[in-house]
Design an enzyme around this catalytic site. Sequence first.
Site, short mmCIF file in Angstrom:
data_model
loop_
_atom_site.label_atom_id
_atom_site.label_comp_id
_atom_site.label_asym_id
_atom_site.label_seq_id
_atom_site.Cartn_x
_atom_site.Cartn_y
_atom_site.Cartn_z
N HIS A 133 0.88 -1.17 0.00
CA HIS A 133 0.00 0.00 0.00
C HIS A 133 0.92 1.22 0.00
O HIS A 133 2.03 1.16 0.54
CB HIS A 133 -0.85 -0.04 1.28
CG HIS A 133 -1.95 0.97 1.35
ND1 HIS A 133 -1.71 2.28 1.65
CD2 HIS A 133 -3.28 0.85 1.17
CE1 HIS A 133 -2.87 2.93 1.65
NE2 HIS A 133 -3.84 2.08 1.36
N ASP A 210 2.68 -5.00 8.07
CA ASP A 210 1.45 -4.21 7.91
C ASP A 210 0.29 -5.21 7.89
O ASP A 210 0.08 -5.91 6.91
CB ASP A 210 1.54 -3.42 6.60
CG ASP A 210 0.21 -2.79 6.19
OD1 ASP A 210 -0.80 -3.00 6.90
OD2 ASP A 210 0.18 -2.11 5.16
N GLN A 213 -4.93 -5.49 6.59
CA GLN A 213 -5.94 -6.35 5.94
C GLN A 213 -6.04 -7.71 6.61
O GLN A 213 -6.88 -8.53 6.22
CB GLN A 213 -5.59 -6.54 4.46
CG GLN A 213 -5.68 -5.29 3.64
CD GLN A 213 -7.10 -4.73 3.58
OE1 GLN A 213 -8.08 -5.47 3.68
NE2 GLN A 213 -7.22 -3.43 3.44
N LYS A 236 -10.77 -1.25 10.33
CA LYS A 236 -10.89 -2.39 9.42
C LYS A 236 -11.27 -3.66 10.17
O LYS A 236 -11.37 -4.73 9.58
CB LYS A 236 -9.59 -2.60 8.65
CG LYS A 236 -9.39 -1.59 7.53
CD LYS A 236 -8.22 -1.97 6.66
CE LYS A 236 -8.16 -1.18 5.38
NZ LYS A 236 -7.66 0.17 5.47
N CYS A 374 -4.70 2.61 -3.81
CA CYS A 374 -3.46 3.07 -3.16
C CYS A 374 -2.31 2.08 -3.37
O CYS A 374 -1.45 1.90 -2.51
CB CYS A 374 -3.65 3.33 -1.67
SG CYS A 374 -4.77 4.68 -1.35
#
Lengths: 416, 142
Positions: A133, A210, A213, A236, A374
């Site tokens: 991202h 990261d 998600q 999220k 993104c």
Amino acid sequence: MVNTNINMVPTTFDITAIREQFPILKTTIHGKPIVYLDNAASTQKPLRVMEATTKYYSEQYANIHRGVHTLSQIGTELYENTRLHAQQFLHARSEKEIIFTKGTTHGINLIAYSYAYQYLKSGDEIILSEMEHHSNIVPWQILQARHGFDIKVIPLQDNGTIEIEDFASLLTEKTKLVSISYISNALGTVNPIREIIQLAHENGTHVLVDAAQAVHHIPIDVQALDVDFLVCSGHKMYGPTGTGILYGKESLLEALPPFEGGGDMIKQVSFKKTTFNDLPFKFEAGTPNIAGIVALDEAFKFLDAVGFEQLVQHDQEILSYATEKLLSIDGMRIIGTAPEKVGVVSFLLGNLHPYDVGVILDNLGIAIRTGHHCTQPIMDRFGIPGTCRASFGIYTTKEEIDSLYNGLLRAKKMLS
Amino acid sequence: METIDKIQQDIIEDFSMYEDWADKYEYIIEMGKTLAPLEEKYKTEDYRIHGCQSQVWLHADFDGKNIHFHADSDAFITKGLIALLVKVLSGHAPKAIIDIDLYFLSEIGLKEHLSPTRANGLASMVKQMKTYALAYQTKQVS
């Protein structure tokens, strides 16, 4: 973990009861019942999260930490309870390893600035992947200009995966850090994070994951992964916006300098010398998003109540159903066909522009995301301007996938 | 040449026949198909209008009296939107274009699309066309 047998969904998984907890799912868009398939951008909020926010502002609000009055103490307790819950949720050793942030982007920037300040200099190398991202690319580029380190990139394969051999070949004695997504927001690919961390550690390299998600799709155990830093967002995972978690190994966080200075992060301040507070407060300058963090606890409770076993099975069931259904449309091209994926389907329909498809679907009450998500390097890699992306949540039903399918047929007809 | 006002009225009348959103979009998409092809040399970054999720290119000619707009987009709906604007504004004097109130957009239910935060870039398109008009007006005066 993600390749589950779709027939094994327990009968206790009551999707109607789950949907009941999300008031927004009863609303209409352009007069049609909403079909919300933009969960990779943000998930909707269960009632308990909203109620906790309202209750906090209506009955419990005051600034936290150091207040001797009752409200301040109540707020502090609620805020710190969420920290304990986050520690359990991520399986961290100690609550000192849990830093509250505004979200994943803030978490990456925090680590990037503090880490680069402490460890990165000209001649050093860090490794990113081609599927990152922008928020895991741009902070490093900004710091690269300042500190002069090199950025190496793990290339993306045609199916949207990365090869562990490609990663291994980039590791050198100069590699200080690897910063990589657990799961791709644009493609749904689940990366071989365990192997990456293991190889990196054998090389004496730190790893930042990261997990934006990942948190609402798969269970995370930072100790089992042995990850050095991990960041995610509350919004999220069915929690409030403006909340996020940064996990870091205590010894590493101790060694890093603060990112932002201000209230709450200090021990003593004088114009001669200022000393910093202990972990985790050293990294939490200023009044935080108290109401958000308080309500984030309810998102954890919601996820605890559903349970990751059911969550993963539901996600995989919807993913397989959607993949099969969409592929039955003539001209359908799915971008990202990794063997291990979560509930994200990025696609192109014939030569149709994703924007056109998105507008038609919106008029049918169906929310998907269109564009580059993104992740412009991914789009460049595949030579496409963008994709349509349908992403699923705990409340997504097969009927909604049917609506998407019918909507796409309609879009195709209107646009051809 | 019809006045800008008359063209706006005609479009409003066309749209009034459609109750259904899909018919309106089909009209917009069809509008896009009537747009004269834009020469490839104008499909570059210099002529691109930013603020749209799809690519839109706009070029303007000035014959000393009126401005003639030429445009294209890689998305059907966006192409239809710019075609509507070209239909209304092309062939008119710079001053008329600068002064115009594009009331037809709200009359046909596209008002919300004019918000600068919308991904379709309709607001950017209008702004760019007025910028051209301003530039040619300045040129005309000087």
